[in-house]
Design an enzyme around this catalytic site. Structure first.
Site, PDB file in Angstrom:
ATOM      1  N   HIS A 177       0.981  -1.233  -0.025  1.00  0.00           N
ATOM      2  CA  HIS A 177      -0.071   0.069  -0.004  1.00  0.00           C
ATOM      3  C   HIS A 177       0.824   1.217  -0.059  1.00  0.00           C
ATOM      4  O   HIS A 177       0.340   2.341  -0.385  1.00  0.00           O
ATOM      5  CB  HIS A 177      -1.083  -0.014   1.141  1.00  0.00           C
ATOM      6  CG  HIS A 177      -0.460   0.276   2.348  1.00  0.00           C
ATOM      7  ND1 HIS A 177      -0.100  -0.812   3.245  1.00  0.00           N
ATOM      8  CD2 HIS A 177      -0.289   1.228   3.197  1.00  0.00           C
ATOM      9  CE1 HIS A 177       0.510  -0.641   4.530  1.00  0.00           C
ATOM     10  NE2 HIS A 177       0.200   0.737   4.454  1.00  0.00           N
ATOM     11  N   HIS A 239       7.995  -2.739   1.912  1.00  0.00           N
ATOM     12  CA  HIS A 239       7.803  -1.251   1.856  1.00  0.00           C
ATOM     13  C   HIS A 239       8.889  -0.517   1.565  1.00  0.00           C
ATOM     14  O   HIS A 239       9.157   0.297   0.783  1.00  0.00           O
ATOM     15  CB  HIS A 239       6.987  -0.693   2.909  1.00  0.00           C
ATOM     16  CG  HIS A 239       5.763  -1.455   3.594  1.00  0.00           C
ATOM     17  ND1 HIS A 239       4.680  -1.763   2.633  1.00  0.00           N
ATOM     18  CD2 HIS A 239       5.395  -1.786   4.668  1.00  0.00           C
ATOM     19  CE1 HIS A 239       3.786  -2.200   3.172  1.00  0.00           C
ATOM     20  NE2 HIS A 239       3.862  -2.467   4.543  1.00  0.00           N
ATOM     21  N   LYS A 338       9.381  -0.414  15.788  1.00  0.00           N
ATOM     22  CA  LYS A 338       8.372  -0.108  16.710  1.00  0.00           C
ATOM     23  C   LYS A 338       8.747   0.574  17.954  1.00  0.00           C
ATOM     24  O   LYS A 338      10.055   0.555  18.407  1.00  0.00           O
ATOM     25  CB  LYS A 338       7.682  -1.369  17.138  1.00  0.00           C
ATOM     26  CG  LYS A 338       7.210  -2.156  15.925  1.00  0.00           C
ATOM     27  CD  LYS A 338       6.184  -3.330  16.389  1.00  0.00           C
ATOM     28  CE  LYS A 338       5.630  -3.985  15.166  1.00  0.00           C
ATOM     29  NZ  LYS A 338       4.507  -3.037  14.789  1.00  0.00           N
TER      30      LYS A 338
END
Ligand code: NAP
Length: 489
Positions: A177, A239, A338
């Protein structure tokens, strides 16, 4: 200004995993927004599938809540949209219900059919086999595969082979995406719609490139998946490498799907190998410990996981290089993690310093130009320039951003990446989807890094939640006399 939308033909879009996190948080809101903009033809059907024993009304009721909670959403529009949404309970691994499902799809033989596999990848093969068994893989059918495609070259090949037995490559849409984000489209427009950048877009003028994808969240509810994957597989292999390709590829001859993807593939194939011989110099992996994130104390990774043994990395920084004429000697510093201080995804293209400064010390330093493409949270593009500080008082230099984020100026709300990509599938345009050979090339580069880490017996370096990763990640770039970009640089 008027928003121009390309027409789409009537379609059936089946979301396998229709009750899952991705479907509820991204896919159905994206379809709803396209509906509001009049882009879902009235005869089109959206069908959620999962094992949960819901009927159409039960599914709609759960979606109603989700869609009404979206900002600016109009409950009357939500109800209209839901008239086009249905549900079928099916288990990918059991026979019950598939006959009825095939009959339902068969009611609209002329529709484009999109089968979106928003389930764990272990189910891709079963789902495709069923679709093939019922002949639902014919001409107008397309299948969308969510990332991750496998966890190594070998497992990706297995999935691609199995899917490929049912769907042709031209029917297979591997979604990333990030490629649907407005800023990534804007990168294409900036590079290839202007003469200003392309002559500078090479090792003679670009000092280095940084790509950062930072999350503030910890494990959340995807612990099982994440601990099996880690940051390199979850973010870098797909990504971040896709973003690197968009920055580094040669100008394609057109925007046709294969012209773009051929150029991206060449970049992936030109990445210099990182393996046991150099991984310790070129990569840093980390794992967060307890700390403070978004103003609250948070536990460390191992506590969240309830497994004190895991060596999974929640952070990775690495220095990649592309072995070709355009990019020889230009490092691409990549980092993701993260529990970092900000949720930010951005590409920074740092240009070389001026060859000679004509300004005296009182003017202040001449800072390098930087082109910063931000993908989230607020998509936009800034070009950092040196200008004269306005007014009297001698010539002093200021480093200021030229803001090229025109969405506000055009009065346009930027669509979510999934809105663009879902309709691209319906239109049959795979330009922004990964071809099989790209996925393979990305794994071919990532596998030796994973193997080097596994062989090293070293644990990931600890970092406090809420920090920018282990200090070694700062050292990785500072060793080369450079620093990670900060927006107020
Ligand atoms: P999830 O919340 O765990 O949802 C999984 C879905 O699959 C549920 O609807 C589940 O419903 C259904 N399911 C499970 N077993 C099934 C079976 N045997 N037959 C039919 N349906 C079954 O997962 P997710 O987070 O939405 O992720 C879906 C996919 O997208 C994964 O491949 C993930 O890696 C990828 N992805 C997710 C995100 C994200 O932000 N969530 C981001 C990028 C990629 P039942 O249990 O009722 O069957």
């Amino acid at each position: 200004m008027t928003v121009i939308s390309l027409p789409v033909e009537p379609f059936d879009l089946v979301i396998f995993g229709g009750t899952g996190d991705l479907a509820l948080r991204k896919l159905l809101p994206a379809l709803f927004h396209r509906f509001v903009d009049g882009q879902i033809p009235a005869q089109s059907r959206i069908i959620g599938v999962a094992r949960e024993g819901l009927d159409d009304e039960g599914y709609r009721a759960s979606l109603r809540k989700t869609l009404n909670a979206l900002s600016g959403s109009d409950p009357a529009k939500v109800d209209q949209f839901l008239q086009q949404v249905g549900y079928r309970p099916l288990d990918a691994r059991k026979d019950a219900g598939w006959d009825d499902f095939a009959a339902l799809i068969g009611e609209q033989p002329d529709h484009v059919r999109v089968f979106y596999l928003s389930t764990s990848p272990e189910l891709f093969v079963d789902l495709c086999a069923r679709l093939g068994q019922y002949g639902l893989n014919d001409g107008k059918s397309r299948v969308v595969l969510e990332k991750p495609i496998g966890r190594s070259l070998e497992s990706a090949n297995r999935i691609n082979d199995d899917v490929g037995r049912v769907f042709a490559e031209s029917q297979t849409y591997r979604i990333d995406h990030y490629l649907g984000k407005e800023t990534v489209q804007n990168l294409l427009a900036l590079r290839f719609g202007n003469v200003l950048f392309e002559p500078l877009w090479n090792s003679a003028h670009i000092d280095h490139v940084q790509i950062t994808v930072a999350e503030t969240l910890g494990l959340g509810r995807r612990a099982g998946y994440y601990d099996h994957a880690g940051a390199l597989r979850d973010m870098v292999q797909n990504h971040i490498l896709q973003l690197l390709c968009m920055v580094a590829m040669e100008p394609p001859s057109s925007l046709s799907p294969d012209a773009v993807r051929n150029e991206k593939l060449k970049v992936l194939n030109a990445l210099k190998p990182i393996d046991a011989s150099n991984a310790s110099q070129l990569t840093v992996r980390g794992q967060y410990r307890a700390g403070v994130a978004e103003g609250a104390s948070v536990p460390g990774y191992l506590d969240e996981l309830e497994n004190h043994q895991s060596n999974t990395e929640t952070f990775v920084a690495l220095k990649a290089e592309i072995a070709n004429w355009r990019w020889a000697g230009v490092p691409f510093y990549l980092r993701t993690g993260k529990r970092l201080p900000d949720r930010v995804s951005e590409i920074v293209v740092a240009f070389k310093p001026v060859p000679h400064s004509i300004f005296d010390a009182s003017a202040g330093p001449v800072v390098q130009n930087r082109l910063v493409l931000r993908l989230q949270p607020d998509e936009g593009v800034k070009l950092w320039l040196s200008i004269k500080h306005p007014g009297p008082g001698g010539l002093r230099l200021r480093h200021v951003p030229l803001d090229m984020s025109f969405a506000e100026a055009f009065g346009v709300q930027q669509p979510d990446a999934y809105e663009r990509l879902l309709l691209d599938v319906v239109r049959g345009n795979p330009t922004l989807f990964m071809r099989r050979d790209e996925v393979e090339a990305a794994w071919r580069w990532a596998d030796p890094i994973l193997a080097a880490w596994a062989a090293s017996n070293e644990s990931p370096r600890p970092y406090a939640a809420g920090s920018w990763g282990p200090s070694a990640a700062v050292a990785l770039i500072e060793r080369d006399g450079r620093t990670w970009h900060e927006d107020n640089d």
